[in-house]
Design a protein around this motif. Sequence first.
Motif, PDB file in Angstrom:
ATOM      1  N   ALA A   1       0.839  -1.203   0.000  1.00 52.24           N
ATOM      2  CA  ALA A   1       0.000   0.000   0.000  1.00 52.24           C
ATOM      3  C   ALA A   1       0.874   1.254   0.000  1.00 52.24           C
ATOM      4  N   PHE A   2       1.964   1.231   0.758  1.00 52.12           N
ATOM      5  CA  PHE A   2       2.910   2.359   0.749  1.00 52.12           C
ATOM      6  C   PHE A   2       3.513   2.520  -0.636  1.00 52.12           C
ATOM      7  N   GLU A   3       3.948   1.419  -1.234  1.00 49.21           N
ATOM      8  CA  GLU A   3       4.579   1.476  -2.553  1.00 49.21           C
ATOM      9  C   GLU A   3       3.620   2.010  -3.615  1.00 49.21           C
ATOM     10  N   LYS A   4       2.322   1.795  -3.416  1.00 49.43           N
ATOM     11  CA  LYS A   4       1.308   2.282  -4.369  1.00 49.43           C
ATOM     12  C   LYS A   4       0.851   3.703  -4.045  1.00 49.43           C
ATOM     13  N   GLY A   5       1.420   4.308  -2.986  1.00 49.64           N
ATOM     14  CA  GLY A   5       1.079   5.676  -2.646  1.00 49.64           C
ATOM     15  C   GLY A   5      -0.231   5.838  -1.901  1.00 49.64           C
ATOM     16  N   ARG A   6      -0.701   4.775  -1.252  1.00 44.74           N
ATOM     17  CA  ARG A   6      -1.988   4.838  -0.553  1.00 44.74           C
ATOM     18  C   ARG A   6      -1.875   5.531   0.795  1.00 44.74           C
ATOM     19  N   PHE A   7      -0.651   5.722   1.292  1.00 45.57           N
ATOM     20  CA  PHE A   7      -0.425   6.506   2.499  1.00 45.57           C
ATOM     21  C   PHE A   7       0.998   7.026   2.475  1.00 45.57           C
ATOM     22  N   THR A   8       1.267   8.008   3.312  1.00 44.98           N
ATOM     23  CA  THR A   8       2.609   8.576   3.434  1.00 44.98           C
ATOM     24  C   THR A   8       3.318   7.898   4.587  1.00 44.98           C
ATOM     25  N   MET A   9       4.450   7.277   4.286  1.00 47.18           N
ATOM     26  CA  MET A   9       5.266   6.687   5.342  1.00 47.18           C
ATOM     27  C   MET A   9       6.267   7.739   5.812  1.00 47.18           C
TER      28      MET A   9
ATOM     29  N   LEU B   1      12.426   3.047   0.298  1.00 43.87           N
ATOM     30  CA  LEU B   1      12.067   3.868   1.451  1.00 43.87           C
ATOM     31  C   LEU B   1      12.557   5.304   1.285  1.00 43.87           C
ATOM     32  N   THR B   2      13.825   5.456   0.944  1.00 41.11           N
ATOM     33  CA  THR B   2      14.396   6.805   0.864  1.00 41.11           C
ATOM     34  C   THR B   2      13.845   7.595  -0.318  1.00 41.11           C
ATOM     35  N   ASP B   3      13.446   6.910  -1.381  1.00 37.10           N
ATOM     36  CA  ASP B   3      12.894   7.609  -2.546  1.00 37.10           C
ATOM     37  C   ASP B   3      11.464   8.081  -2.323  1.00 37.10           C
ATOM     38  N   TYR B   4      10.667   7.303  -1.590  1.00 33.30           N
ATOM     39  CA  TYR B   4       9.233   7.579  -1.529  1.00 33.30           C
ATOM     40  C   TYR B   4       8.695   7.987  -0.164  1.00 33.30           C
ATOM     41  N   ALA B   5       9.391   7.664   0.902  1.00 31.75           N
ATOM     42  CA  ALA B   5       8.908   8.043   2.236  1.00 31.75           C
ATOM     43  C   ALA B   5       9.246   9.507   2.519  1.00 31.75           C
ATOM     44  N   GLU B   6       8.499  10.102   3.413  1.00 29.38           N
ATOM     45  CA  GLU B   6       8.780  11.470   3.849  1.00 29.38           C
ATOM     46  C   GLU B   6       9.841  11.412   4.942  1.00 29.38           C
ATOM     47  N   LYS B   7      10.995  11.967   4.642  1.00 33.31           N
ATOM     48  CA  LYS B   7      12.105  11.912   5.589  1.00 33.31           C
ATOM     49  C   LYS B   7      11.931  12.942   6.702  1.00 33.31           C
TER      50      LYS B   7
END
Length: 166
Positions: free
Chosen positions: A29-37, A73-79
């Motif tokens: 779900a994270f990889e599909k952009g369904r929520f912000t990690m 993780l580093t490309d798509y999660a909010e750091k």
Amino acid sequence: MRALIDTNVLISYLLLSGEGGAIRTLIHAFEKGRFTMLLPEPLLQELIEAMRGKRRLSSRISPQELEAFIETLTDYAEKIGMIAGPIPKATRDVKDDYLLAYALVGKADHLVIGDKDLLALAAAMFLLGALRHHAADQARCLDVAGVTQLLGERFLERARRRQDAT
């Protein structure tokens, strides 16, 4: 939805990545952009150190698999950068205190954890309003199954709204 996911949950995903289940559903779900990690620097460092430093973990996950996951993780999660100053003691395990602090700093809607002690404490903190809440959707501390159920409910609700609009 904004979620901070505990290192142990991420490690479980890596170890169980060939199997189905709630953890796999959550990460997909994270990889599909369904929520912000939310990805605090210390959490990422803890993940890397645990996977590389513990033989029982490093022998089960190839360096390439670990690197690919870290890159995702580093490309798509909010750091979230380092918290300046001391983090207050809130749990029996001081290593868990930073999760609660970063959930506050990152304005997490959900803290996804597997540790039973921390789950109970964090749930109490959410109920006391110590972590962010929205008027329509109070923030909660959930285990992996709870957050995947929530994601499914929200996905179905959005699909129903789209269908009703047509």
